[in-house]
Design an enzyme around this catalytic site. Structure first.
Site, PDB file in Angstrom:
ATOM      1  N   ASP A 161       0.867  -1.189   0.000  1.00 52.96           N
ATOM      2  CA  ASP A 161       0.000   0.000   0.000  1.00 52.96           C
ATOM      3  C   ASP A 161       0.902   1.237   0.000  1.00 52.96           C
ATOM      4  O   ASP A 161       1.703   1.427   0.926  1.00 52.96           O
ATOM      5  CB  ASP A 161      -0.898  -0.017   1.239  1.00 52.96           C
ATOM      6  N   ILE A 162       0.799   2.057  -1.054  1.00 47.50           N
ATOM      7  CA  ILE A 162       1.611   3.278  -1.121  1.00 47.50           C
ATOM      8  C   ILE A 162       1.120   4.262  -0.057  1.00 47.50           C
ATOM      9  O   ILE A 162      -0.078   4.547   0.042  1.00 47.50           O
ATOM     10  CB  ILE A 162       1.518   3.920  -2.518  1.00 47.50           C
ATOM     11  N   ASN A 169      -2.138  12.779  -4.990  1.00 47.84           N
ATOM     12  CA  ASN A 169      -3.149  13.120  -5.983  1.00 47.84           C
ATOM     13  C   ASN A 169      -3.740  14.503  -5.734  1.00 47.84           C
ATOM     14  O   ASN A 169      -3.960  15.285  -6.676  1.00 47.84           O
ATOM     15  CB  ASN A 169      -4.275  12.077  -5.960  1.00 47.84           C
ATOM     16  N   ASP A 178      -0.460   8.881 -11.226  1.00 51.77           N
ATOM     17  CA  ASP A 178      -0.296   7.786 -12.188  1.00 51.77           C
ATOM     18  C   ASP A 178       1.178   7.455 -12.395  1.00 51.77           C
ATOM     19  O   ASP A 178       1.563   6.290 -12.526  1.00 51.77           O
ATOM     20  CB  ASP A 178      -0.924   8.169 -13.537  1.00 51.77           C
ATOM     21  N   GLU A 204      -4.151   2.362  -4.884  1.00 51.91           N
ATOM     22  CA  GLU A 204      -2.700   2.362  -4.690  1.00 51.91           C
ATOM     23  C   GLU A 204      -2.223   1.060  -4.039  1.00 51.91           C
ATOM     24  O   GLU A 204      -1.126   1.005  -3.484  1.00 51.91           O
ATOM     25  CB  GLU A 204      -2.284   3.554  -3.820  1.00 51.91           C
TER      26      GLU A 204
END
Length: 247
Positions: A161-162, A169, A178, A204
């Site tokens: 998980d980022i 964003n 992206d 993500e």
């Protein structure tokens, strides 16, 4: 001797052909060409199915299969050669039409094959990262899980998980988000084994299926990936943000 069929092939009336040397017909030939009937006359051998082309006009020609049979025997000596022609033009035309049809069929099959691959990619790949999508990921996991149980071999699964992705964003825009997703995906592919299954679970989140690894070894893989993603921060354009991921 000339019959109506031969006259039709040459395109002249019978009376115009009687007495004419067959060598004078409009054959397509090379400079060193020797007609098969001359070869049969000189050698005494029978020649069968010799292909020759006879010009019809400046643009068209006919394919004729020529058979030459020696007339006479050893005692009497060679008396001549009987020459017969089989007009193969219609068959040649059909073969050409068949070849064209086959080429068109191959092109159609290639087109269908390409479209099937595109459809398969759309059904199994994440369009942004090129990784397996969630559907393909779960299918692969079920397959690997069944195999691991059957063969009594270890299987590990790593969730990725980022961190703080929403902030990237919100502050930098979705194009930057992206770019981060693609960079992380490429890093996972580069750092994992060829037969590991890597997919985008959603948003993500990523999943890595690692066959034949116990928990401790899978932990080491996750730690190596965590460090590699942190190093991405200097390459990916995320100014003001540290790039990291939780495992």
């Amino acid at each position: 001797l000339v019959n109506d069929a031969a006259a039709a092939v040459v395109g002249k009336p019978v009376d115009k052909l009687i007495g004419q040397n067959i060598d004078e017909w409009a054959w397509q030939k090379d400079d060193d060409w020797q007609p098969p009937w001359a070869t049969a006359m000189h050698s005494g051998l029978n020649l069968n199915d010799q292909p020759l082309r006879l010009r019809v006009d400046d643009e068209r020609s006919q394919l004729l299969m020529v058979n030459c049979a020696a007339v006479g025997n050893d005692e009497e000596g060679m008396r001549g050669v009987l020459v017969t022609f089989d007009d193969m033009s219609a068959i040649e035309q059909k073969n050409q039409e068949l070849a064209i049809t086959l080429r068109q069929l191959r092109r159609t099959q290639d087109h269908i094959s390409r479209k099937n691959k595109e459809l398969e990619a759309l059904a199994t790949q994440d369009p942004l990262t090129g990784l397996a999508n969630r559907r393909a990921l779960m299918t692969s996991f079920e397959r690997e899980y069944t195999k691991a149980k059957r063969e009594q071999r270890p299987l590990s699964c790593i969730m990725v998980d980022i961190d703080y992705f929403k902030r990237i964003n919100d502050t930098l825009g979705h194009s930057a988000g992206d770019e981060v997703l693609c960079a992380v995906a490429n890093t996972l592919v580069a750092e994992c084994r060829e037969y590991d299954v890597i997919g985008r679970y959603g948003g993500e989140e990523f999943v890595i299926i690692v066959p034949d690894l116990e928990e401790a070894s899978a932990f080491d893989v996750a730690e190596r990936l965590r460090v590699a993603i942190e190093h991405l921060g200097s390459d990916v354009k995320v100014p003001g943000h540290e790039l990291s991921a939780s495992f």
